[in-house]
Design an enzyme around this catalytic site. Structure first.
Site, PDB file in Angstrom:
ATOM      1  N   GLU A  54       0.819  -1.221   0.000  1.00  0.00           N
ATOM      2  CA  GLU A  54       0.000   0.000   0.000  1.00  0.00           C
ATOM      3  C   GLU A  54       0.854   1.274   0.000  1.00  0.00           C
ATOM      4  O   GLU A  54       0.910   2.001   1.004  1.00  0.00           O
ATOM      5  CB  GLU A  54      -0.957  -0.006   1.194  1.00  0.00           C
ATOM      6  CG  GLU A  54      -1.977  -1.124   1.124  1.00  0.00           C
ATOM      7  CD  GLU A  54      -3.016  -1.062   2.231  1.00  0.00           C
ATOM      8  OE1 GLU A  54      -2.736  -0.460   3.273  1.00  0.00           O
ATOM      9  OE2 GLU A  54      -4.097  -1.629   2.043  1.00  0.00           O
ATOM     10  N   GLU A  59      -6.585  -7.858  -0.517  1.00  0.00           N
ATOM     11  CA  GLU A  59      -6.965  -7.903   0.894  1.00  0.00           C
ATOM     12  C   GLU A  59      -8.410  -7.456   1.047  1.00  0.00           C
ATOM     13  O   GLU A  59      -8.831  -6.467   0.447  1.00  0.00           O
ATOM     14  CB  GLU A  59      -6.128  -6.920   1.731  1.00  0.00           C
ATOM     15  CG  GLU A  59      -4.662  -7.196   1.825  1.00  0.00           C
ATOM     16  CD  GLU A  59      -3.955  -6.109   2.657  1.00  0.00           C
ATOM     17  OE1 GLU A  59      -4.622  -5.402   3.442  1.00  0.00           O
ATOM     18  OE2 GLU A  59      -2.744  -5.956   2.499  1.00  0.00           O
TER      19      GLU A  59
END
Ligand code: GAL
Length: 676
Positions: A154, A310
């Site tokens: 991320e 995710e």
């Protein structure tokens, strides 16, 4: 736009999650792989936070434990998405290179003991991540378990920006490349304002803490610079891996939650797009945000299948109130992502951590162990996904494009706007939800993309519009397209300067209207909007004083500061039509606008019961509708085909779907649409 996208070699729908074996004993590893088989897991992401174990001292590597777990996973039929650990440099690294720490806007140097990358501009950090990526790639390029590489984690969170000296140095280099001369920079930033003129590059600093609002053009460039710098770090690792290994390389995006990263640019750098998505528990319609996020992810990847890297089996741990998912919700979430193009369904994380900051985060194997509701649902989901292999590789049908531009978001969210209540993400969500409720599937796009295949282009929040983008939209409408634009549009250029000619000047040709003055409302104030045919709706937050330049008035303000003036306009241009909506409307109120816009665009919503979400994936002649019932009651829909999950056949054309249930229907040839 997107480089060649390549799918990792996993058969069928990929299923699994982040796996952090370093937190567990060998005994637990053995139980893990047994449970993975039971759950149908075929892909796990390993090593994302493992730098301290892989390189316990500078230049000293320990791959033994990783060799062991990769071997065990491979023997158990579980493929590996191998992480690079650059998001979490070890304590020794920051001790040896304190200059690699991140400095905040306020000048605070951040310490060790959490996670988050070092300064993206730090030369030693860049050398260290290249070395680690190369070491992993050399060792595991030919490992039979490794089917994909997961670079970093991320980008942009928890910190993306750095205000330290090395970053400021890199910023100056970036500015020199962008502007060439200080004259150009002074002109672009409008430094005549407040006496900000520069006559030496060394005097140009970062937009750190200032007594009052910093130069907005500088801040907008800073956002671009930060995004570029993060992407440079990605490229360093990607290229270090690519020098040794051939598997596809990805990094996990955050779609509508991505602030620092312009995903249109990022998607062009990865082999396969992947995304993380978490529900905001407070939001009762969080599944709408999920759908938006999934559509955005698919769109930045050029419509190709993508990886849901995710999501959560139940609660997260980082919101104020972490709401547990109720039975069936995880399946609805997962299959909605699937319906919107995700051919891999992954979670954070496989086994709940006993210690550390995320111990209250749900997992595939919760603290309660495998004899739990969550693990049972995880296993059921694995079995469901195994039935969906025939859908893999298909695209998603969409006749409508929604414009989504990170640069415009960055600019719109700068300080000192006419009203800080009119926000990019809020507008995007509201307008998207209108389309979602109507079961009108959308792609996202930039105004500069080829839009000719779409019947309708929707621009909920297009504050920054370049002359080029405006020209493209004008051509699109002239050639027969329908465009609908939300408030506060076409206001500034790429430097956040108001367009010469006034607000909306570049959109004048296409919309047939410009704005003389913005008329924000006071807190709680509302304004009525009256349509010529008698319909009336209420807007809030915002009105505008419009000047007509060829458009017809579809609705006028009946109250509020704009009373008597045009609120909604329609302009016929060439063979198309362009609509402008100059107030903020809620999802219900937008219905009144969209019903008319759909008619112009010849978009026919399928008429499914509201709260039942239907998305269709298509490969060649074959179509698969994913039907998700978000309601508390059953519904019937006119859909003909076979539910791949249950085997049920609806050859009478009526699909009954229970409250909270999901069906994946391989479509028969009959008519679809409608229901109750
Ligand atoms: C993600 C992150 C994961 C984990 C997760 C918890 O943003 O990538 O490592 O922290 O949040 O929800």
């Amino acid at each position: 736009m997107t480089a060649q996208l390549r799918w990792p070699s996993v058969a069928g729908v990929a299923y699994g999650g982040d796996y952090n074996p370093e937190q567990w004993s060998r005994e637990v590893w053995r139980e893990d792989v047994a449970l993975m088989r039971e759950a149908g897991v075929n892909l796990v992401s390993v090593g994302i936070f493992s730098w301290a174990l892989l390189e316990p001292k500078e230049g000293v590597y320990d791959f033994a434990w990783l060799d062991e777990i990769l071997g065990l996973l491979h023997d158990s039929g579980v493929a590996v998405d191998l992480g690079t650990p650059s998001v979490s440099p070890p304590a020794w690294f920051f001790h040896a290179y304190p200059e690699a720490r991140v400095t905040t806007r306020e000048g605070v140097i951040m310490g060790f003991g959490s996670r988050g990358m070092a300064s993206h501009a730090s030369p030693v950090y860049r050398v260290a991540i290249a070395r680690m990526a190369a070491a992993l790639a050399t060792r595991y390029a030919d490992h039979p378990a490794v089917v994909m590489w997961h670079v970093h984690n991320e980008y942009g969170v928890p910190v993306g920006e750095d205000f330290g000296p090395q970053a400021v140095e890199a910023w100056r280099t970036w500015l020199r490349a962008r502007y060439g001369t200080l004259e150009e920079l002074n002109a672009a930033w409008g430094t005549a304002f407040w006496g900000q003129h520069y006559d030496d590059w060394e005097h140009v600093g970062a937009p750190a803490a200032t007594p009052t609002t910093p130069n907005p053009a500088m801040k907008l460039d800073w956002a671009r610079f930060t995004d570029d710098a993060l992407r440079e770090c990605f490229r360093i690792e990607r290229d270090a891996i690519r020098a040794h290994a051939t598997q596809p390389i990805t990094t996990n995006f955050m779609a509508h939650q991505s602030w620092n990263t312009d995903l249109w640019k990022w998607a062009a750098e990865v082999d396969v797009v992947s995304d993380d998505h978490y529900l905001v528990g407070q939001d009762p319609q969080a599944h709408v945000a999920l759908a938006l996020s999934a559509d955005l992810t698919r769109s930045v990847g050029g419509g190709k299948p993508w990886i849901l890297m995710e999501h959560s089996t139940s609660a997260v741990n980082w919101q104020g109130r972490n709401i547990a998912k109720r039975p069936g919700e995880m399946k609805r979430n997962a299959l909605t992502h699937f319906g919107r193009g995700a051919d891999a369904i992954m979670f954070f994380q496989w086994r709940a951590s006993r210690y550390g900051a995320e111990k209250f985060h749900s997992a595939m194997v919760p603290h309660a162990g495998p004899h739990s509701r969550v693990f049972r649902e995880v296993t059921e989901l694995g079995a469901d996904l195994a039935k969906l292999e025939s859908v893999v590789g298909s695209g998603v049908d969409a006749q409508v494009a929604v414009l989504y531009d990170w640069e415009s978001m960055w600019a719109q969210e700068l300080e000192w706007r006419p009203s800080d209540e009119l926000q990019f993400r809020g507008q995007m969500r509201t307008w998207y939800e209108r389309l979602w409720r109507d079961n009108v599937t959308v792609d996202f796009a930039l105004p500069t993309h080829d839009l000719s295949a779409y019947r309708l282009v929707v621009a909920p929040s297009s504050y920054l519009v370049t002359a080029d983008a405006a020209a493209r939209l004008t051509d699109y409408v002239r050639a027969g397209g329908t465009l609908v634009v939300g408030p506060f549009a076409g206001v500034v250029d790429e430097h956040d300067a108001v367009h010469a000619g006034g607000f909306m000047a570049p959109l004048r040709d296409v919309l047939g209207v410009t704005c003389e003055e913005f008329l924000p409302l006071r807190e709680g104030e509302r304004g009525a909007v009256a349509f010529a045919d008698g319909a009336s709706i209420i807007g809030d937050v915002w009105q505008e004083d419009l000047t007509l330049a060829g458009a017809e008035v579809v609705a006028t303000y009946a109250s509020g500061p704009g009373a008597g003036g045009a609120a909604v306009t329609r302009h016929v241009l060439g063979s198309g039509q362009a609509w402008y909506v100059s107030t903020r409307l809620g999802v219900e109120e937008l219905k009144e606008v969209f019903v008319r816009v759909y008619a112009d665009a010849q978009v026919v919503p399928p008429g499914y019961p509201e709260g039942v979400e239907v998305v269709t994936r298509r490969v060649g002649e074959e179509g698969f509708s994913v039907v998700v019932n978000h309601r508390d009651e059953p519904a019937t829909l006119n859909v003909t085909g076979t539910d791949l999950l249950t085997g049920a056949v609806t050859d009478d054309g009526v699909l009954e779907i229970q409250a909270g249930a999901v069906a994946v229907v391989r479509l028969g040839s009959h008519h679809q649409g409608g229901g109750s």
